[in-house]
Design a protein around this motif. Structure first.
Motif, short mmCIF file in Angstrom:
data_model
loop_
_atom_site.label_atom_id
_atom_site.label_comp_id
_atom_site.label_asym_id
_atom_site.label_seq_id
_atom_site.Cartn_x
_atom_site.Cartn_y
_atom_site.Cartn_z
N ILE A 1 0.86 -1.19 0.00
CA ILE A 1 0.00 0.00 0.00
C ILE A 1 0.89 1.24 0.00
CG2 ILE A 1 -1.82 1.26 1.23
CD1 ILE A 1 -2.65 -1.38 2.49
N SER A 2 0.60 2.16 -0.89
CA SER A 2 1.41 3.38 -0.99
C SER A 2 1.27 4.22 0.27
CB SER A 2 0.98 4.19 -2.22
OG SER A 2 1.65 5.43 -2.24
N LYS A 3 2.39 4.74 0.74
CA LYS A 3 2.40 5.58 1.95
C LYS A 3 2.56 7.06 1.60
CE LYS A 3 2.26 1.91 4.60
NZ LYS A 3 2.40 0.86 3.58
N ASN A 4 2.49 7.41 0.32
CA ASN A 4 2.61 8.81 -0.07
C ASN A 4 1.41 9.61 0.41
OD1 ASN A 4 5.09 8.72 -1.53
ND2 ASN A 4 4.03 7.62 -3.17
N CYS A 5 1.69 10.84 0.80
CA CYS A 5 0.62 11.70 1.30
C CYS A 5 1.00 13.15 1.04
CB CYS A 5 0.39 11.46 2.80
SG CYS A 5 -0.91 12.47 3.53
N VAL B 1 12.21 22.51 11.32
CA VAL B 1 11.24 21.46 11.01
C VAL B 1 11.40 20.36 12.07
CG1 VAL B 1 10.44 19.80 9.30
CG2 VAL B 1 11.46 21.98 8.55
N TYR B 2 10.30 20.10 12.78
CA TYR B 2 10.29 19.05 13.81
C TYR B 2 9.25 18.00 13.45
CZ TYR B 2 12.46 22.70 16.75
OH TYR B 2 13.27 23.66 17.25
N TYR B 3 9.45 16.79 13.95
CA TYR B 3 8.37 15.83 14.00
C TYR B 3 8.03 15.62 15.47
CZ TYR B 3 12.23 12.49 14.67
OH TYR B 3 13.36 11.84 15.12
N GLN B 4 6.75 15.54 15.75
CA GLN B 4 6.27 15.40 17.13
C GLN B 4 5.53 14.09 17.27
OE1 GLN B 4 4.25 18.80 18.86
NE2 GLN B 4 2.89 17.49 20.07
N LEU B 5 5.86 13.36 18.34
CA LEU B 5 5.20 12.10 18.65
C LEU B 5 4.52 12.23 20.01
CD1 LEU B 5 7.91 9.52 17.50
CD2 LEU B 5 5.91 10.31 16.24
N ASP B 6 3.28 11.78 20.09
CA ASP B 6 2.52 11.79 21.34
C ASP B 6 2.20 10.36 21.75
OD1 ASP B 6 2.52 14.56 21.29
OD2 ASP B 6 0.63 14.67 20.19
N ASN B 7 2.10 10.18 23.07
CA ASN B 7 1.83 8.85 23.64
C ASN B 7 2.92 7.84 23.26
OD1 ASN B 7 0.19 7.18 25.29
ND2 ASN B 7 -0.72 6.24 23.48
N THR C 1 9.41 10.72 6.04
CA THR C 1 10.21 11.71 5.32
C THR C 1 9.30 12.83 4.83
OG1 THR C 1 9.98 10.49 3.24
CG2 THR C 1 11.91 9.99 4.61
N PHE C 2 9.90 14.03 4.67
CA PHE C 2 9.14 15.21 4.29
C PHE C 2 9.88 15.97 3.18
CE2 PHE C 2 8.81 14.40 8.85
CZ PHE C 2 7.44 14.21 9.01
N VAL D 1 3.39 19.84 1.34
CA VAL D 1 4.27 18.87 1.99
C VAL D 1 4.01 17.51 1.38
CG1 VAL D 1 5.02 17.88 4.18
CG2 VAL D 1 4.10 20.20 4.12
N GLN D 2 5.04 16.94 0.78
CA GLN D 2 4.99 15.57 0.28
C GLN D 2 5.69 14.68 1.31
OE1 GLN D 2 3.36 14.71 -2.43
NE2 GLN D 2 2.98 16.79 -3.22
#
Length: 348
Positions: free
Chosen positions: A102-106, A122-128, A182-183, A272-273
């Motif tokens: 399954i493609s994960k592109n968004c 540029v940050y990535y944030q993770l919760d829980n 990735t971004f 954002v790709q």
């Protein structure tokens, strides 16, 4: 401790000597007996009210300045883990993320609310996501990260110290669960370059990850965790790994992905790709993309400003209450000559 065998009947102020035993003198002995001279201020109503008033005059302006500085930071937060799942898989997100076919592109569209001056972080944030779990934190080998296969004591990396009877470099759960979304960013017809150099601490790059240590047998086991590493690049240059290996203390955290070194104007639309690869669906986690400017205080954080305002307002309220009580029910001051320490000094 000084010892004196003299026959003086007193030591210091009011300390009786015991016959037949040496007399003890010196600052250490006086300190242990709590007999050293000390400042004992008399807290009159005027000094107490003035102290609280001074604290309020310090903390209230400090809180206003820090709040203003924090509000000057422009921040864009976009949660994408739900919206990037196709409609037909919304009821079974785990199947979507674990099925490689399954493609994960968004694609995500972000509107800039106010002008953002470079550098834009540029940050990535993770919760829980509990990186502070004891078993997770201990599942690494710092000597191996610095010296490579020369260190064979990888028992702390269990259950991921080897795969197929071969050691894993880097071993352990932390490296195995490396974030791998990735971004890519576009504004209009131009691509926004993301600088991913110097995102890790210099001390980590120079002293914790070896320049001659290369990934070996990594993500080759039956269960694949997060991202993969380039086996031809030393660990000291794989800064996304270095950033990830510095575990967070709280279950909600941000980690630096890179920097956009171009200015963005208000009302610009950023496309954002992204590749939605990382599995947070199995434990109810959340993923967010954060774009943020910075100030002399760092990123956006209102806690210090609000806390300073609260402390300043509380001190102001206390000073006003004490002032009203003192005006309504004044009490005569006592004569300081009758205090215990003044009586001792006058008797000596």
């Amino acid at each position: 401790m000084d010892l004196d065998s003299g026959s003086s009947s007193t030591v210091g102020a009011g300390v009786q000597a015991i016959p037949g035993r040496p007399v003890r003198r010196g600052a250490l002995y006086q300190f242990k007996q709590q007999n050293l001279p000390a400042c004992k201020p008399v807290l009159t109503p005027a000094t107490v009210i003035a102290t609280f008033l001074l604290m309020s005059l310090i903390f209230i302006p400090l809180g206003l300045i820090t709040l203003r500085t924090s509000n000057s930071v422009v921040e864009i937060v976009d949660r994408y883990d739900i919206e990037c799942v196709p409609e037909e898989y919304r009821s079974n997100k785990l199947l979507y993320i674990t099925d490689d076919s399954i493609s994960k592109n968004c694609s995500r569209f972000l509107k800039v609310p106010k002008s953002m001056r470079a550098p834009i972080y540029v940050y990535y944030q993770l919760d829980n996501y509990y990186q502070n779990h004891r078993r997770y934190v201990k599942s690494r080998n710092d000597k191996q990260l610095l010296h490579g296969l020369g260190d064979n004591s990888t028992s702390s990396c269990k259950p991921l110290e080897s795969a197929g009877d071969l050691p894993i470099v880097p071993c352990g759960l932390i490296a195995w669960s490396l974030f791998n979304d990735t971004f890519k960013f576009n504004s209009g017809s131009s691509e926004l370059k993301v600088n991913r150099k110097n995102i890790a601490w210099k001390s980590d790059r120079d002293h914790k990850f070896g320049k001659d240590v290369y990934p070996f047998n990594f993500q080759n086991g039956p269960l694949i965790g997060g991202g993969k590493l380039d086996p031809n690049t030393p660990l000291s240059d794989q800064e996304d790994l270095i950033v990830w290996m510095r575990t967070a203390a709280l279950p909600s955290f941000r980690k630096l992905y890179g920097r956009i070194e171009e200015d963005l104007d208000a009302d610009d639309v950023i496309v954002v790709q992204l590749m939605n690869n990382y599995n947070t669906y199995s434990f109810g986690g959340k993923k967010k993309l954060v774009l943020s400017t910075s100030s002399w205080l760092g990123g956006k954080n209102d806690f210090f400003g609000v806390a300073s305002l609260f402390i300043g307002a509380f001190c102001m309220l206390i000073s006003i209450v004490f002032l009203l009580l003192h005006v309504k029910n004044p009490r005569p001051y006592g004569d300081a000559t009758y205090t215990s320490w003044n009586k001792k000094s006058s008797s000596s």
